[in-house]
Design a protein around this motif. Sequence first.
Motif, PDB file in Angstrom:
ATOM      1  N   ARG A   1       1.131  -1.027  -0.035  1.00  0.00           N
ATOM      2  CA  ARG A   1       0.188  -0.702   0.033  1.00  0.00           C
ATOM      3  C   ARG A   1       1.445   1.186  -0.476  1.00  0.00           C
ATOM      4  O   ARG A   1       0.228   2.436  -0.228  1.00  0.00           O
ATOM      5  N   ALA A   2       2.205   1.334   0.620  1.00  0.00           N
ATOM      6  CA  ALA A   2       3.153   2.327   0.848  1.00  0.00           C
ATOM      7  C   ALA A   2       3.613   2.263  -0.381  1.00  0.00           C
ATOM      8  O   ALA A   2       3.399   3.508  -1.045  1.00  0.00           O
ATOM      9  N   GLU A   3       3.895   1.753  -1.557  1.00  0.00           N
ATOM     10  CA  GLU A   3       4.020   1.953  -3.109  1.00  0.00           C
ATOM     11  C   GLU A   3       2.942   2.502  -3.743  1.00  0.00           C
ATOM     12  O   GLU A   3       3.336   3.332  -4.810  1.00  0.00           O
ATOM     13  N   ALA A   4       1.839   2.144  -3.352  1.00  0.00           N
ATOM     14  CA  ALA A   4       0.558   3.044  -3.761  1.00  0.00           C
ATOM     15  C   ALA A   4       0.715   3.775  -3.789  1.00  0.00           C
ATOM     16  O   ALA A   4       0.281   5.265  -5.133  1.00  0.00           O
ATOM     17  N   ASP A   5       1.039   4.011  -2.558  1.00  0.00           N
ATOM     18  CA  ASP A   5       0.472   5.068  -1.957  1.00  0.00           C
ATOM     19  C   ASP A   5       2.009   6.502  -2.535  1.00  0.00           C
ATOM     20  O   ASP A   5       1.346   7.854  -2.636  1.00  0.00           O
ATOM     21  N   LYS A   6       2.933   6.226  -2.903  1.00  0.00           N
ATOM     22  CA  LYS A   6       3.773   7.245  -3.658  1.00  0.00           C
ATOM     23  C   LYS A   6       3.208   7.222  -4.826  1.00  0.00           C
ATOM     24  O   LYS A   6       3.551   8.467  -4.822  1.00  0.00           O
ATOM     25  N   TRP A   7       3.398   6.521  -5.513  1.00  0.00           N
ATOM     26  CA  TRP A   7       3.086   7.107  -7.153  1.00  0.00           C
ATOM     27  C   TRP A   7       1.666   7.707  -6.676  1.00  0.00           C
ATOM     28  O   TRP A   7       1.824   8.532  -7.375  1.00  0.00           O
ATOM     29  N   MET A   8       0.704   7.582  -6.239  1.00  0.00           N
ATOM     30  CA  MET A   8      -0.347   8.258  -5.934  1.00  0.00           C
ATOM     31  C   MET A   8       0.006   9.988  -5.646  1.00  0.00           C
ATOM     32  O   MET A   8      -0.502  10.822  -6.306  1.00  0.00           O
ATOM     33  N   ASP A   9       0.632  10.030  -4.317  1.00  0.00           N
ATOM     34  CA  ASP A   9       1.430  10.966  -3.965  1.00  0.00           C
ATOM     35  C   ASP A   9       2.284  11.607  -4.831  1.00  0.00           C
ATOM     36  O   ASP A   9       2.202  13.241  -5.170  1.00  0.00           O
ATOM     37  N   TRP A  10       2.872  10.782  -5.748  1.00  0.00           N
ATOM     38  CA  TRP A  10       3.907  11.174  -6.593  1.00  0.00           C
ATOM     39  C   TRP A  10       3.135  12.166  -8.418  1.00  0.00           C
ATOM     40  O   TRP A  10       3.585  13.127  -8.799  1.00  0.00           O
ATOM     41  N   GLN A  11       1.620  11.431  -8.835  1.00  0.00           N
ATOM     42  CA  GLN A  11       1.059  11.890  -9.785  1.00  0.00           C
ATOM     43  C   GLN A  11       0.484  13.323  -9.358  1.00  0.00           C
ATOM     44  O   GLN A  11       0.611  14.406 -10.164  1.00  0.00           O
ATOM     45  N   ILE A  12      -0.030  13.881  -7.957  1.00  0.00           N
ATOM     46  CA  ILE A  12      -0.040  14.714  -7.899  1.00  0.00           C
ATOM     47  C   ILE A  12       0.701  15.787  -7.267  1.00  0.00           C
ATOM     48  O   ILE A  12       1.223  16.730  -7.394  1.00  0.00           O
ATOM     49  N   SER A  13       2.408  15.436  -6.568  1.00  0.00           N
ATOM     50  CA  SER A  13       3.043  16.337  -6.879  1.00  0.00           C
ATOM     51  C   SER A  13       4.404  17.133  -7.196  1.00  0.00           C
ATOM     52  O   SER A  13       4.984  17.677  -7.706  1.00  0.00           O
ATOM     53  N   VAL A  14       4.343  15.936  -8.660  1.00  0.00           N
ATOM     54  CA  VAL A  14       5.392  15.768  -9.890  1.00  0.00           C
ATOM     55  C   VAL A  14       5.263  15.764 -10.775  1.00  0.00           C
ATOM     56  O   VAL A  14       5.033  16.753 -11.664  1.00  0.00           O
ATOM     57  N   PHE A  15       3.867  14.457 -10.932  1.00  0.00           N
ATOM     58  CA  PHE A  15       4.157  14.844 -12.534  1.00  0.00           C
ATOM     59  C   PHE A  15       2.856  15.904 -13.209  1.00  0.00           C
ATOM     60  O   PHE A  15       3.418  16.388 -14.238  1.00  0.00           O
ATOM     61  N   TRP A  16       1.802  15.979 -11.747  1.00  0.00           N
ATOM     62  CA  TRP A  16       0.783  17.008 -12.329  1.00  0.00           C
ATOM     63  C   TRP A  16       1.761  18.348 -12.335  1.00  0.00           C
ATOM     64  O   TRP A  16       1.345  19.214 -13.781  1.00  0.00           O
ATOM     65  N   PRO A  17       2.348  18.854 -11.577  1.00  0.00           N
ATOM     66  CA  PRO A  17       2.435  19.877 -12.472  1.00  0.00           C
ATOM     67  C   PRO A  17       3.773  20.256 -12.810  1.00  0.00           C
ATOM     68  O   PRO A  17       3.449  21.297 -13.709  1.00  0.00           O
ATOM     69  N   VAL A  18       4.462  19.583 -13.785  1.00  0.00           N
ATOM     70  CA  VAL A  18       4.251  19.498 -14.836  1.00  0.00           C
ATOM     71  C   VAL A  18       4.296  19.474 -15.674  1.00  0.00           C
ATOM     72  O   VAL A  18       4.587  19.897 -17.055  1.00  0.00           O
ATOM     73  N   PHE A  19       2.787  18.309 -16.263  1.00  0.00           N
ATOM     74  CA  PHE A  19       2.469  18.477 -16.954  1.00  0.00           C
ATOM     75  C   PHE A  19       1.641  19.516 -17.020  1.00  0.00           C
ATOM     76  O   PHE A  19       1.470  19.590 -18.208  1.00  0.00           O
TER      77      PHE A  19
ATOM     78  N   GLU B   1      10.473  13.091 -19.354  1.00  0.00           N
ATOM     79  CA  GLU B   1      11.254  13.157 -18.467  1.00  0.00           C
ATOM     80  C   GLU B   1      10.508  12.269 -17.244  1.00  0.00           C
ATOM     81  O   GLU B   1      11.271  10.939 -17.282  1.00  0.00           O
ATOM     82  N   ALA B   2       9.870  12.731 -16.650  1.00  0.00           N
ATOM     83  CA  ALA B   2       8.861  12.082 -14.988  1.00  0.00           C
ATOM     84  C   ALA B   2       8.179  10.703 -15.663  1.00  0.00           C
ATOM     85  O   ALA B   2       8.277   9.836 -15.340  1.00  0.00           O
ATOM     86  N   LEU B   3       7.857  10.803 -16.871  1.00  0.00           N
ATOM     87  CA  LEU B   3       7.544   9.920 -17.788  1.00  0.00           C
ATOM     88  C   LEU B   3       8.523   8.676 -17.945  1.00  0.00           C
ATOM     89  O   LEU B   3       8.222   7.394 -17.306  1.00  0.00           O
ATOM     90  N   GLY B   4       9.141   9.387 -17.341  1.00  0.00           N
ATOM     91  CA  GLY B   4      10.459   8.081 -17.916  1.00  0.00           C
ATOM     92  C   GLY B   4      10.640   6.997 -16.656  1.00  0.00           C
ATOM     93  O   GLY B   4      10.664   5.887 -16.999  1.00  0.00           O
ATOM     94  N   TYR B   5      10.660   7.449 -16.024  1.00  0.00           N
ATOM     95  CA  TYR B   5      10.550   7.107 -14.238  1.00  0.00           C
ATOM     96  C   TYR B   5       9.741   6.585 -13.759  1.00  0.00           C
ATOM     97  O   TYR B   5       9.845   5.018 -13.733  1.00  0.00           O
ATOM     98  N   LEU B   6       8.281   6.222 -14.581  1.00  0.00           N
ATOM     99  CA  LEU B   6       7.729   5.320 -13.951  1.00  0.00           C
ATOM    100  C   LEU B   6       7.564   4.145 -15.104  1.00  0.00           C
ATOM    101  O   LEU B   6       7.023   2.986 -14.769  1.00  0.00           O
ATOM    102  N   ASP B   7       7.688   4.359 -16.360  1.00  0.00           N
ATOM    103  CA  ASP B   7       8.179   3.128 -17.401  1.00  0.00           C
ATOM    104  C   ASP B   7       9.050   2.853 -16.936  1.00  0.00           C
ATOM    105  O   ASP B   7       8.619   1.247 -16.543  1.00  0.00           O
ATOM    106  N   ASN B   8      10.369   3.087 -16.178  1.00  0.00           N
ATOM    107  CA  ASN B   8      11.441   1.825 -15.972  1.00  0.00           C
ATOM    108  C   ASN B   8      10.573   1.516 -14.820  1.00  0.00           C
ATOM    109  O   ASN B   8      10.728  -0.119 -14.584  1.00  0.00           O
ATOM    110  N   HIS B   9      10.095   2.006 -14.055  1.00  0.00           N
ATOM    111  CA  HIS B   9       9.203   0.646 -12.804  1.00  0.00           C
ATOM    112  C   HIS B   9       8.250  -0.196 -13.429  1.00  0.00           C
ATOM    113  O   HIS B   9       8.179  -0.762 -12.808  1.00  0.00           O
ATOM    114  N   LEU B  10       7.655   0.199 -14.187  1.00  0.00           N
ATOM    115  CA  LEU B  10       6.904  -0.888 -14.732  1.00  0.00           C
ATOM    116  C   LEU B  10       6.964  -2.192 -15.341  1.00  0.00           C
ATOM    117  O   LEU B  10       6.982  -2.736 -16.381  1.00  0.00           O
ATOM    118  N   LYS B  11       8.799  -1.790 -15.908  1.00  0.00           N
ATOM    119  CA  LYS B  11       9.162  -3.026 -16.289  1.00  0.00           C
ATOM    120  C   LYS B  11       8.902  -4.604 -16.538  1.00  0.00           C
ATOM    121  O   LYS B  11       9.443  -5.112 -17.736  1.00  0.00           O
TER     122      LYS B  11
END
Length: 206
Positions: free
Chosen positions: A90-108, A137-147
């Motif tokens: 759940r912490a890992e899932a939370d991490k990507w939820m928070d990443w969407q709102i704090s990293v991905f969305w502000p740059v996108f 660049e940010a989506l590259g991190y997610l792509d790598n995670h989904l490898k």
Amino acid sequence: MLKIWGRNNSVNVQKVLWCCEEMGLKYERIDAGGTFGVVNTPQYRALNPNGLVPTIEDGPFVLWESNAIVRYLTAKHSAGKLWPEDHKVRAEADKWMDWQISVFWPVFRPLFWNLVRTAANERDEKAMEESRLQTTEALGYLDNHLKNRMYIVGDDVTIGDIPMGCAIWRWMSLPIERPVLSNLQRWFGTLRERPAYQRVVMLPLT
Ligand SMILES: N[C@@H](CCC(=O)N[C@@H](CS)C(=O)NCC(=O)O)C(=O)O
């Protein structure tokens, strides 16, 4: 019945709608925000002082902040499914939820806002290109995670997929140059097959 305040073309409202649809939870959605207004009325501000959508009313319980709502509803109705019970998962899932709102969305957001919500002759081309590059660049991190994974965590959709799943529909739908991110593309392909995602996320961008 659960009440959801918010226009259905909002990325943050769609997170809540998508999780309700996945769970088969009945709800009443009330248009608010954008051209619908409502969010500046005293009645709405009493529910959500920010004047933003979404807000939910679950009986007398009122909650705003889309990711908090997704966590609340799935903990209540989908423990062990959308809501992973294992703390680390759940912490890992939370991490990507928070990443969407704090990293991905502000740059996108500048790219999305200029292309979807701004008249062509008023667009800020420099901000758009900067945003496009930072998003790549940010989506590259997610792509790598989904490898080596089908979903953000575990073997099926969980809360971890919901915020980025809503955001990625927008990125994939914009008329922009996109790099090849094959893991991300595969993950997006699986989301697109889900009826719940089709019903409330795969809408024209407006
Ligand atoms: N962090 C908040 C952000 C909410 C937010 O910014 N919502 C936007 C729509 S995506 C909004 O209400 N904009 C004003 C409007 O629609 O009138 C959340 O995740 O719920």
